[in-house]
Design a protein around this motif. Structure first.
Motif, PDB file in Angstrom:
ATOM      1  N   VAL A 195      33.121  40.648  32.607  1.00 55.30           N
ATOM      2  CA  VAL A 195      33.101  39.360  32.837  1.00 55.30           C
ATOM      3  C   VAL A 195      34.152  38.683  33.542  1.00 55.30           C
ATOM      4  CG1 VAL A 195      34.066  37.316  30.621  1.00 55.30           C
ATOM      5  CG2 VAL A 195      31.999  39.556  30.341  1.00 55.30           C
ATOM      6  N   LEU A 196      34.121  38.036  34.471  1.00 55.32           N
ATOM      7  CA  LEU A 196      34.411  37.106  35.548  1.00 55.32           C
ATOM      8  C   LEU A 196      35.307  35.764  34.765  1.00 55.32           C
ATOM      9  CD1 LEU A 196      32.967  37.780  38.702  1.00 55.32           C
ATOM     10  CD2 LEU A 196      34.046  39.267  37.722  1.00 55.32           C
ATOM     11  N   ARG A 197      36.510  35.750  34.678  1.00 47.75           N
ATOM     12  CA  ARG A 197      37.329  34.238  34.538  1.00 47.75           C
ATOM     13  C   ARG A 197      38.388  33.936  36.203  1.00 47.75           C
ATOM     14  NH1 ARG A 197      36.594  33.165  29.080  1.00 47.75           N
ATOM     15  NH2 ARG A 197      36.207  35.027  28.575  1.00 47.75           N
ATOM     16  N   THR A 198      37.560  32.162  35.232  1.00 47.58           N
ATOM     17  CA  THR A 198      38.903  31.398  36.563  1.00 47.58           C
ATOM     18  C   THR A 198      40.262  31.183  35.558  1.00 47.58           C
ATOM     19  OG1 THR A 198      37.638  30.011  36.649  1.00 47.58           O
ATOM     20  CG2 THR A 198      36.960  31.540  38.035  1.00 47.58           C
ATOM     21  N   GLY A 199      41.381  30.794  35.981  1.00 46.71           N
ATOM     22  CA  GLY A 199      42.141  29.848  35.890  1.00 46.71           C
ATOM     23  C   GLY A 199      42.013  28.379  35.584  1.00 46.71           C
ATOM     24  N   ALA A 200      42.747  27.624  35.244  1.00 45.02           N
ATOM     25  CA  ALA A 200      43.380  26.162  35.859  1.00 45.02           C
ATOM     26  C   ALA A 200      43.513  26.203  37.064  1.00 45.02           C
ATOM     27  CB  ALA A 200      44.330  25.922  35.513  1.00 45.02           C
ATOM     28  N   ASN A 201      42.776  25.355  37.924  1.00 48.29           N
ATOM     29  CA  ASN A 201      43.064  25.034  39.261  1.00 48.29           C
ATOM     30  C   ASN A 201      42.866  26.171  40.234  1.00 48.29           C
ATOM     31  OD1 ASN A 201      44.238  22.433  38.755  1.00 48.29           O
ATOM     32  ND2 ASN A 201      46.451  23.477  38.427  1.00 48.29           N
ATOM     33  N   SER A 202      41.665  27.218  39.818  1.00 46.98           N
ATOM     34  CA  SER A 202      41.280  28.545  41.035  1.00 46.98           C
ATOM     35  C   SER A 202      39.752  28.476  41.381  1.00 46.98           C
ATOM     36  CB  SER A 202      41.686  29.518  39.440  1.00 46.98           C
ATOM     37  OG  SER A 202      43.121  29.551  39.562  1.00 46.98           O
ATOM     38  N   ARG A 203      39.803  29.471  41.813  1.00 43.26           N
ATOM     39  CA  ARG A 203      38.114  29.060  42.379  1.00 43.26           C
ATOM     40  C   ARG A 203      37.552  30.694  42.481  1.00 43.26           C
ATOM     41  NH1 ARG A 203      36.440  25.421  46.418  1.00 43.26           N
ATOM     42  NH2 ARG A 203      38.469  25.025  46.590  1.00 43.26           N
ATOM     43  N   LEU A 204      36.991  31.300  42.592  1.00 42.20           N
ATOM     44  CA  LEU A 204      36.625  32.990  42.998  1.00 42.20           C
ATOM     45  C   LEU A 204      35.092  33.063  43.521  1.00 42.20           C
ATOM     46  CD1 LEU A 204      37.367  35.635  42.830  1.00 42.20           C
ATOM     47  CD2 LEU A 204      35.934  35.634  40.369  1.00 42.20           C
ATOM     48  N   GLY A 205      34.668  33.427  44.113  1.00 44.33           N
ATOM     49  CA  GLY A 205      33.842  34.181  45.171  1.00 44.33           C
ATOM     50  C   GLY A 205      33.183  35.556  45.845  1.00 44.33           C
ATOM     51  N   VAL A 206      32.063  35.324  44.623  1.00 44.86           N
ATOM     52  CA  VAL A 206      31.801  36.746  44.219  1.00 44.86           C
ATOM     53  C   VAL A 206      30.316  36.874  45.269  1.00 44.86           C
ATOM     54  CG1 VAL A 206      31.577  38.595  43.231  1.00 44.86           C
ATOM     55  CG2 VAL A 206      32.915  37.419  42.157  1.00 44.86           C
ATOM     56  N   ALA A 220      38.659  40.359  35.741  1.00 45.58           N
ATOM     57  CA  ALA A 220      37.599  41.030  35.946  1.00 45.58           C
ATOM     58  C   ALA A 220      38.014  41.557  34.371  1.00 45.58           C
ATOM     59  CB  ALA A 220      36.898  41.836  36.479  1.00 45.58           C
ATOM     60  N   ASP A 221      37.194  41.362  33.340  1.00 40.36           N
ATOM     61  CA  ASP A 221      37.347  42.033  31.738  1.00 40.36           C
ATOM     62  C   ASP A 221      38.773  41.705  31.984  1.00 40.36           C
ATOM     63  OD1 ASP A 221      34.501  42.319  31.871  1.00 40.36           O
ATOM     64  OD2 ASP A 221      34.825  44.460  32.588  1.00 40.36           O
ATOM     65  N   ALA A 222      40.163  40.721  32.268  1.00 39.98           N
ATOM     66  CA  ALA A 222      40.809  40.621  32.206  1.00 39.98           C
ATOM     67  C   ALA A 222      41.745  40.737  33.038  1.00 39.98           C
ATOM     68  CB  ALA A 222      41.453  40.904  30.613  1.00 39.98           C
ATOM     69  N   ALA A 223      41.318  42.046  33.730  1.00 42.01           N
ATOM     70  CA  ALA A 223      42.111  42.242  34.987  1.00 42.01           C
ATOM     71  C   ALA A 223      42.006  41.276  36.261  1.00 42.01           C
ATOM     72  CB  ALA A 223      41.743  43.643  35.224  1.00 42.01           C
ATOM     73  N   PRO A 224      43.226  41.787  36.393  1.00 36.89           N
ATOM     74  CA  PRO A 224      43.594  40.638  37.785  1.00 36.89           C
ATOM     75  C   PRO A 224      43.037  40.508  39.161  1.00 36.89           C
ATOM     76  CG  PRO A 224      45.662  40.876  36.890  1.00 36.89           C
ATOM     77  CD  PRO A 224      44.768  42.074  36.105  1.00 36.89           C
ATOM     78  N   LEU A 225      42.208  39.839  39.991  1.00 40.52           N
ATOM     79  CA  LEU A 225      41.047  40.531  40.615  1.00 40.52           C
ATOM     80  C   LEU A 225      41.771  39.696  42.059  1.00 40.52           C
ATOM     81  CD1 LEU A 225      37.708  39.473  39.748  1.00 40.52           C
ATOM     82  CD2 LEU A 225      38.808  40.963  40.512  1.00 40.52           C
ATOM     83  N   ALA A 226      41.914  40.804  43.151  1.00 39.13           N
ATOM     84  CA  ALA A 226      42.122  40.092  45.312  1.00 39.13           C
ATOM     85  C   ALA A 226      41.257  40.205  45.668  1.00 39.13           C
ATOM     86  CB  ALA A 226      43.273  40.827  45.320  1.00 39.13           C
ATOM     87  N   GLY A 263      38.715  41.204  47.940  1.00 44.05           N
ATOM     88  CA  GLY A 263      38.137  42.839  48.074  1.00 44.05           C
ATOM     89  C   GLY A 263      38.216  43.434  47.264  1.00 44.05           C
ATOM     90  N   ASP A 264      38.094  43.900  45.996  1.00 37.63           N
ATOM     91  CA  ASP A 264      38.360  43.975  44.770  1.00 37.63           C
ATOM     92  C   ASP A 264      36.577  44.725  44.827  1.00 37.63           C
ATOM     93  OD1 ASP A 264      40.523  44.391  44.555  1.00 37.63           O
ATOM     94  OD2 ASP A 264      40.999  43.068  43.030  1.00 37.63           O
ATOM     95  N   PRO A 265      36.506  45.830  44.395  1.00 33.35           N
ATOM     96  CA  PRO A 265      35.111  46.244  43.620  1.00 33.35           C
ATOM     97  C   PRO A 265      34.753  45.180  42.372  1.00 33.35           C
ATOM     98  CG  PRO A 265      36.155  48.198  43.249  1.00 33.35           C
ATOM     99  CD  PRO A 265      36.717  46.877  44.341  1.00 33.35           C
ATOM    100  N   VAL A 266      33.919  44.857  42.116  1.00 34.44           N
ATOM    101  CA  VAL A 266      33.395  44.231  40.144  1.00 34.44           C
ATOM    102  C   VAL A 266      32.474  44.861  39.864  1.00 34.44           C
ATOM    103  CG1 VAL A 266      32.468  42.031  38.945  1.00 34.44           C
ATOM    104  CG2 VAL A 266      34.505  41.650  40.634  1.00 34.44           C
ATOM    105  N   VAL A 267      32.320  45.218  38.827  1.00 31.72           N
ATOM    106  CA  VAL A 267      31.500  47.064  38.093  1.00 31.72           C
ATOM    107  C   VAL A 267      30.153  45.583  37.317  1.00 31.72           C
ATOM    108  CG1 VAL A 267      32.829  48.664  38.381  1.00 31.72           C
ATOM    109  CG2 VAL A 267      32.646  47.118  36.228  1.00 31.72           C
ATOM    110  N   ALA A 268      29.148  46.083  37.633  1.00 32.93           N
ATOM    111  CA  ALA A 268      28.398  45.609  36.832  1.00 32.93           C
ATOM    112  C   ALA A 268      28.801  45.875  35.805  1.00 32.93           C
ATOM    113  CB  ALA A 268      26.966  46.473  36.578  1.00 32.93           C
ATOM    114  N   GLY A 269      28.525  44.298  34.203  1.00 37.78           N
ATOM    115  CA  GLY A 269      28.836  44.026  33.065  1.00 37.78           C
ATOM    116  C   GLY A 269      29.639  43.143  33.297  1.00 37.78           C
TER     117      GLY A 269
END
Length: 235
Positions: free
Chosen positions: A25-36, A9-15, A17-23
């Protein structure tokens, strides 16, 4: 809410349970998926995708897909529509199970909006177009919006972690046992690529069937005739 591989999220790694602030940018790498989970809307990004997640003054969610593809399950059962945008095209999300893709061809990139449980409506000012369930609307540059038959291969939803109850779990809003996660090693190709895979018949939130029974079906590749969303027509 769910993570496979690496996401930021804005280049900071996500785990999980992490919060995501409004605004952000969420990004996934190769072979990666993210659910929010945002305001009772479950949003899942496929590999190599990017999406800006916003919230207006009234608390309504706006999702702006910048790259790749996403699946959105709106569990609210009503309320003001959320907005899903790609470039100048926007779809209203009000319940249902939707997907959005950014695809590319010689004329440039374009968006494809699909809905599996309800009509899909897309607006690109000054025009708007609505299509029936299981259809997609394509927004190509220099062309009017148009509808096409949807593909057969839904983006599989990620399983939730065992400790998801510690967070605002989608399980509080829809039964995740009704959702198929897809087999290991599933390929993330074009939605109409000639791909055959095991698919759980429960791959519809709220279907009422039990994904734990082990029942599987083999779904053959769709017959496109070489002409379909994302596949150029052959002479």
């Amino acid at each position: 809410m769910a993570l496979e591989g690496h996401a930021t999220a804005d280049a900071a790694p996500l785990a999980v349970g992490d919060p995501v602030v409004a605004g952000a940018v969420l990004r996934t790498g190769a072979n990666s998926r993210l659910g929010v989970f945002a305001n009772e809307i479950y949003l899942q990004l496929d590999p190599q995708s990017a999406l800006r997640l916003e919230r207006d003054a009234a608390g309504h969610v706006t999702m702006i897909l910048q790259e790749g593809r996403a699946r959105i399950v709106d569990t609210r059962g009503g309320g003001a529509p959320a907005a899903l945008r790609v470039d100048s095209a926007s779809a209203a999300i009000a319940g249902g199970d939707s997907e959005v893709y950014i695809l590319n061809e010689k004329a440039g990139r374009y968006a494809m909006f699909c809905d599996w449980t309800g009509p899909v409506q897309v607006t690109r000012s000054p025009k708007s177009l609505s299509a029936d369930p299981h259809h997609c609307i394509l927004a190509k540059p220099h062309e009017d919006l148009y509808a096409a038959q949807g593909h057969d291969h839904q983006i599989p939803l990620l399983p939730l972690p065992d400790d998801a109850v510690l967070y605002d779990s989608p399980a509080n809003h829809f039964d995740t046992s009704d959702v198929a996660a897809g087999p290991p090693g599933f390929g993330f190709g074009d939605p109409v690529a000639p791909l055959e895979r095991d698919r759980d018949p429960c791959d519809v939130p709220g279907s009422g069937c039990n994904a734990k029974t082990g029942l599987k079906v083999i779904e053959p590749p769709p017959v496109t005739g070489g002409c379909a969303p994302g596949v150029p027509c052959k002479p």
